[in-house]
Motif scaffolding. Structure first.
Motif, PDB file in Angstrom:
ATOM      1  N   ALA A 129       0.810  -1.223   0.000  1.00 25.71           N
ATOM      2  CA  ALA A 129       0.000   0.000   0.000  1.00 25.71           C
ATOM      3  C   ALA A 129       0.842   1.270   0.000  1.00 25.71           C
ATOM      4  CB  ALA A 129      -0.988   0.021   1.173  1.00 25.71           C
ATOM      5  N   GLY A 130       2.169   1.115  -0.097  1.00 25.62           N
ATOM      6  CA  GLY A 130       3.059   2.267  -0.086  1.00 25.62           C
ATOM      7  C   GLY A 130       3.672   2.554   1.266  1.00 25.62           C
ATOM      8  N   TYR A 131       3.400   1.698   2.267  1.00 27.47           N
ATOM      9  CA  TYR A 131       3.921   1.899   3.625  1.00 27.47           C
ATOM     10  C   TYR A 131       5.223   1.129   3.810  1.00 27.47           C
ATOM     11  CZ  TYR A 131      -0.585   3.994   4.732  1.00 27.47           C
ATOM     12  OH  TYR A 131      -1.692   4.811   4.742  1.00 27.47           O
ATOM     13  N   LEU A 132       6.176   1.757   4.479  1.00 29.55           N
ATOM     14  CA  LEU A 132       7.495   1.165   4.650  1.00 29.55           C
ATOM     15  C   LEU A 132       7.627   0.513   6.018  1.00 29.55           C
ATOM     16  CD1 LEU A 132       9.824   3.920   3.126  1.00 29.55           C
ATOM     17  CD2 LEU A 132       8.432   2.193   1.965  1.00 29.55           C
ATOM     18  N   PRO A 133       8.332  -0.622   6.093  1.00 26.26           N
ATOM     19  CA  PRO A 133       8.585  -1.248   7.394  1.00 26.26           C
ATOM     20  C   PRO A 133       9.698  -0.530   8.140  1.00 26.26           C
ATOM     21  CG  PRO A 133       9.630  -2.509   5.664  1.00 26.26           C
ATOM     22  CD  PRO A 133       8.888  -1.394   4.981  1.00 26.26           C
ATOM     23  N   ASP A 134      10.047  -1.045   9.306  1.00 25.07           N
ATOM     24  CA  ASP A 134      11.100  -0.471  10.147  1.00 25.07           C
ATOM     25  C   ASP A 134      12.453  -0.779   9.507  1.00 25.07           C
ATOM     26  OD1 ASP A 134      13.080   0.020  12.118  1.00 25.07           O
ATOM     27  OD2 ASP A 134      11.657  -0.365  13.737  1.00 25.07           O
ATOM     28  N   ARG A 135      13.040   0.232   8.889  1.00 27.39           N
ATOM     29  CA  ARG A 135      14.272   0.009   8.129  1.00 27.39           C
ATOM     30  C   ARG A 135      15.413  -0.499   9.001  1.00 27.39           C
ATOM     31  NH1 ARG A 135      16.889   4.980   4.928  1.00 27.39           N
ATOM     32  NH2 ARG A 135      16.982   5.772   7.065  1.00 27.39           N
ATOM     33  N   GLU A 136      15.638   0.134  10.127  1.00 25.19           N
ATOM     34  CA  GLU A 136      16.787  -0.244  10.957  1.00 25.19           C
ATOM     35  C   GLU A 136      16.620  -1.636  11.542  1.00 25.19           C
ATOM     36  OE1 GLU A 136      19.525   1.411  10.728  1.00 25.19           O
ATOM     37  OE2 GLU A 136      18.369   2.698   9.394  1.00 25.19           O
ATOM     38  N   ALA A 156       5.719   2.123  -3.859  1.00 23.26           N
ATOM     39  CA  ALA A 156       6.318   3.251  -3.136  1.00 23.26           C
ATOM     40  C   ALA A 156       7.219   4.164  -3.964  1.00 23.26           C
ATOM     41  CB  ALA A 156       7.098   2.720  -1.939  1.00 23.26           C
ATOM     42  N   PRO A 157       6.946   4.393  -5.256  1.00 16.12           N
ATOM     43  CA  PRO A 157       7.804   5.324  -6.002  1.00 16.12           C
ATOM     44  C   PRO A 157       7.661   6.745  -5.464  1.00 16.12           C
ATOM     45  CG  PRO A 157       5.826   4.866  -7.259  1.00 16.12           C
ATOM     46  CD  PRO A 157       5.795   3.935  -6.075  1.00 16.12           C
ATOM     47  N   GLY A 158       8.758   7.454  -5.460  1.00 14.55           N
ATOM     48  CA  GLY A 158       8.719   8.838  -5.008  1.00 14.55           C
ATOM     49  C   GLY A 158       9.121   9.032  -3.565  1.00 14.55           C
ATOM     50  N   LEU A 159       9.128   7.965  -2.758  1.00 11.06           N
ATOM     51  CA  LEU A 159       9.600   8.066  -1.376  1.00 11.06           C
ATOM     52  C   LEU A 159      11.120   7.922  -1.363  1.00 11.06           C
ATOM     53  CD1 LEU A 159       7.086   5.973   0.774  1.00 11.06           C
ATOM     54  CD2 LEU A 159       7.216   8.449   0.532  1.00 11.06           C
ATOM     55  N   LYS A 160      11.815   8.914  -0.841  1.00  9.70           N
ATOM     56  CA  LYS A 160      13.277   8.850  -0.843  1.00  9.70           C
ATOM     57  C   LYS A 160      13.792   7.704   0.013  1.00  9.70           C
ATOM     58  CE  LYS A 160      14.772  13.422  -2.231  1.00  9.70           C
ATOM     59  NZ  LYS A 160      15.653  14.568  -1.923  1.00  9.70           N
ATOM     60  N   GLU A 161      13.012   7.313   1.018  1.00  8.05           N
ATOM     61  CA  GLU A 161      13.443   6.217   1.879  1.00  8.05           C
ATOM     62  C   GLU A 161      13.375   4.874   1.155  1.00  8.05           C
ATOM     63  OE1 GLU A 161      12.124   9.649   4.270  1.00  8.05           O
ATOM     64  OE2 GLU A 161      11.263   8.523   2.586  1.00  8.05           O
ATOM     65  N   ALA A 162      12.511   4.747   0.158  1.00  7.96           N
ATOM     66  CA  ALA A 162      12.432   3.512  -0.615  1.00  7.96           C
ATOM     67  C   ALA A 162      13.706   3.360  -1.438  1.00  7.96           C
ATOM     68  CB  ALA A 162      11.212   3.540  -1.528  1.00  7.96           C
ATOM     69  N   GLY A 163      14.275   2.178  -1.386  1.00  7.14           N
ATOM     70  CA  GLY A 163      15.532   1.953  -2.085  1.00  7.14           C
ATOM     71  C   GLY A 163      16.756   2.140  -1.223  1.00  7.14           C
ATOM     72  N   GLY A 252       1.403  13.628  -2.734  1.00 10.70           N
ATOM     73  CA  GLY A 252       0.851  14.524  -1.723  1.00 10.70           C
ATOM     74  C   GLY A 252      -0.666  14.527  -1.737  1.00 10.70           C
ATOM     75  N   ILE A 253      -1.249  14.518  -2.920  1.00  7.90           N
ATOM     76  CA  ILE A 253      -2.712  14.451  -3.034  1.00  7.90           C
ATOM     77  C   ILE A 253      -3.224  13.140  -2.453  1.00  7.90           C
ATOM     78  CG2 ILE A 253      -4.640  14.329  -4.657  1.00  7.90           C
ATOM     79  CD1 ILE A 253      -3.016  16.196  -6.502  1.00  7.90           C
ATOM     80  N   ARG A 254      -2.540  12.039  -2.755  1.00  5.82           N
ATOM     81  CA  ARG A 254      -2.938  10.738  -2.220  1.00  5.82           C
ATOM     82  C   ARG A 254      -2.908  10.744  -0.688  1.00  5.82           C
ATOM     83  NH1 ARG A 254      -2.709   6.150  -5.526  1.00  5.82           N
ATOM     84  NH2 ARG A 254      -2.302   6.587  -7.722  1.00  5.82           N
ATOM     85  N   LEU A 255      -1.882  11.338  -0.121  1.00  2.00           N
ATOM     86  CA  LEU A 255      -1.799  11.427   1.338  1.00  2.00           C
ATOM     87  C   LEU A 255      -2.963  12.223   1.899  1.00  2.00           C
ATOM     88  CD1 LEU A 255      -0.424  11.050   4.060  1.00  2.00           C
ATOM     89  CD2 LEU A 255       1.041  13.018   3.517  1.00  2.00           C
ATOM     90  N   GLY A 256      -3.269  13.357   1.273  1.00  2.48           N
ATOM     91  CA  GLY A 256      -4.393  14.168   1.737  1.00  2.48           C
ATOM     92  C   GLY A 256      -5.706  13.418   1.671  1.00  2.48           C
ATOM     93  N   LEU A 257      -5.928  12.685   0.576  1.00  2.00           N
ATOM     94  CA  LEU A 257      -7.152  11.903   0.438  1.00  2.00           C
ATOM     95  C   LEU A 257      -7.220  10.787   1.473  1.00  2.00           C
ATOM     96  CD1 LEU A 257      -7.250  11.588  -3.469  1.00  2.00           C
ATOM     97  CD2 LEU A 257      -8.769  12.985  -2.055  1.00  2.00           C
ATOM     98  N   PHE A 276      -2.555   0.511   9.255  1.00  2.00           N
ATOM     99  CA  PHE A 276      -1.450   1.472   9.373  1.00  2.00           C
ATOM    100  C   PHE A 276      -1.879   2.703  10.177  1.00  2.00           C
ATOM    101  CE2 PHE A 276      -0.693  -0.790   5.299  1.00  2.00           C
ATOM    102  CZ  PHE A 276       0.515  -1.394   5.611  1.00  2.00           C
ATOM    103  N   SER A 277      -2.585   2.472  11.264  1.00  2.00           N
ATOM    104  CA  SER A 277      -3.084   3.589  12.074  1.00  2.00           C
ATOM    105  C   SER A 277      -1.961   4.412  12.683  1.00  2.00           C
ATOM    106  CB  SER A 277      -3.998   3.065  13.184  1.00  2.00           C
ATOM    107  OG  SER A 277      -3.295   2.156  14.036  1.00  2.00           O
ATOM    108  N   GLY A 278      -0.803   3.795  12.906  1.00  2.00           N
ATOM    109  CA  GLY A 278       0.293   4.540  13.513  1.00  2.00           C
ATOM    110  C   GLY A 278       1.370   4.949  12.536  1.00  2.00           C
ATOM    111  N   SER A 279       1.104   4.825  11.234  1.00  2.00           N
ATOM    112  CA  SER A 279       2.125   5.108  10.226  1.00  2.00           C
ATOM    113  C   SER A 279       1.849   6.423   9.520  1.00  2.00           C
ATOM    114  CB  SER A 279       2.175   3.983   9.195  1.00  2.00           C
ATOM    115  OG  SER A 279       2.420   2.740   9.806  1.00  2.00           O
ATOM    116  N   SER A 280       2.905   7.137   9.183  1.00  2.00           N
ATOM    117  CA  SER A 280       2.756   8.397   8.453  1.00  2.00           C
ATOM    118  C   SER A 280       3.541   8.415   7.153  1.00  2.00           C
ATOM    119  CB  SER A 280       3.205   9.577   9.322  1.00  2.00           C
ATOM    120  OG  SER A 280       4.549   9.409   9.744  1.00  2.00           O
TER     121      SER A 280
END
Length: 378
Positions: A129-136, A156-163, A252-257, A276-280
């Motif tokens: 769904a575009g949500y990232l797990p705990d990287r560390e 997850a394209p566009g997220l700098k943390e992805a990859g 950004g629009i997707r996040l707002g929606l 993902f209630s606790g994810s941002s």
């Protein structure tokens, strides 16, 4: 019909396609290279390799990293089947791992630990769904176990943390993704040698491309590895360059929606759970919800469809698909199966308005409340 996903393409995409056609160079060339550079820059990476699909990207990553026959790769079952198929392409065995919880439907770290064996070579993290797990936490796990860490970042394209998690990441530009090239994918990896091996393998293992041979004025090439026909063409790259310019805005629009969905659902339909209630941090690729157990999902699908609203599911668990059920007949993943039985994906894309969201939630509330009160749709 209000669709679950819808590509945003228009005059600019048409114009660049015409330019490619007029150039009379349709396969890998300057536009593919420009797209690779632009995609890498967006993600803070040194370089990228554009390919024909995310499936191709996963296959090339696994091959370049040396995953082979006899190896095991930990994968979630809550994913598209390509994640597991790519493991089998290189002769390795996918080992399905349960999700963390109904609220965090990502591969469980504790379950991954429990399913490791001496044959375990890698783990594929799916950014569902575009949500990232705990990287560390996952990096520490991979280091401790001596495993390759691969990202299926199709959502997850566009997220700098992805990859940035581990050895390599695969992205998708399929028609329902946050940005599209119709079909297409890309690989990010910090290892330059791995990246160049993937770049060569995507085109039959040849040491030069047609475009390179044209510019160097020599027709000679060699084949030094087993390769595939996984190239991206100039038409798709041209569309991708246009789409990339809008990707951050669309995310950004997707996040707002998504935030509006959460607010409306809490007010009008609180028995429907949003994971993902606790994810941002998310690219907000899809809008998965969990229906209450007293509701028949097909009744909800039918009611929403009758009101002009498409829905779908993400995903039928891979281990329950006929092919994999035959291979793993006794496998039971309770959290994954429980999630998949109740999940419904609602429309989410930048062409949706707030009033459309209000209508979707209102129609969903109708059928859920009706089932709760009378056991039948009003």
């Amino acid at each position: 019909m209000l669709l679950v996903s819808a590509p945003i393409v228009g005059a600019e995409e048409k114009a660049v396609l015409s330019e490619v056609i007029d150039s009379e160079w349709l396969t890998m060339g300057d536009r593919v290279r420009a797209f690779e550079e632009a995609f890498a820059t967006m993600h803070g990476a040194e370089d990228a390799v554009a390919v024909s699909s995310c499936t191709a990207a996963l296959h090339l990553i696994l091959q370049a990293l040396g995953v082979t026959c006899g190896d095991e790769v930990l994968v979630p079952s809550l994913t598209f089947v390509a994640t597991a198929n790519a493991v089998r392409y290189v002769g390795a065995d996918p080992v399905f791992v349960d999700i963390e919880s109904m609220d965090v439907p990502l591969i469980s770290l504790a379950e991954a630990e429990a399913r490791c064996t001496p044959r375990t070579k890698a783990v594929i993290l799916v950014h569902f769904a575009g949500y990232l797990p705990d990287r560390e936490a996952w990096r520490a796990f991979a280091r401790r176990r001596g495993l390759l860490l691969i990202e299926d970042a199709a959502h997850a394209p566009g997220l700098k943390e992805a990859g940035t998690f581990g050895d390599a990441a695969a992205f998708s530009f399929y028609g329902n993704k946050n940005m599209t090239t119709a079909e297409g994918g890309a690989v990010l990896t910090r290892d330059g040698a791995v990246r160049e091996a993937i770049r060569q393998a995507r085109a039959h293992g040849m040491t030069s491309t047609t475009h390179q041979r044209l510019n160097s004025r020599t027709p000679h090439y060699d084949v030094t590895m087993l390769g595939f026909n996984y190239r991206m063409d100039e038409l798709r790259a041209a569309i991708g360059l246009v789409q990339l310019k809008q990707l951050q805005n669309w995310n950004g629009i997707r996040l707002g929606l998504t935030l509006i969905y959460r607010r409306l659902m809490a007010l009008d339909c609180p028995s429907v759970q949003i994971p993902f209630s606790g994810s941002s941090l998310s690219a907000c690729h899809i809008m998965p919800v969990l229906l209450p157990s007293f509701v028949n999902r097909q009744d909800v699908i039918d009611h929403l469809r009758a009101n002009g609203i498409q829905t779908t599911i993400h995903y039928p668990p891979v281990h329950l698909l006929s092919l994999y059920r035959q291979l793993y007949p006794n496998l039971h993943l309770p959290q994954t199966e429980a999630f998949a039985e109740r999940e419904l994906t609602l429309p989410l894309h930048p062409r949706i308005s707030t009033s459309m969201l209000e209508m979707i939630v209102a129609r969903l509330a109708e059928v859920v409340h009706s089932r709760a009160n009378t056991g039948a749709v009003a």
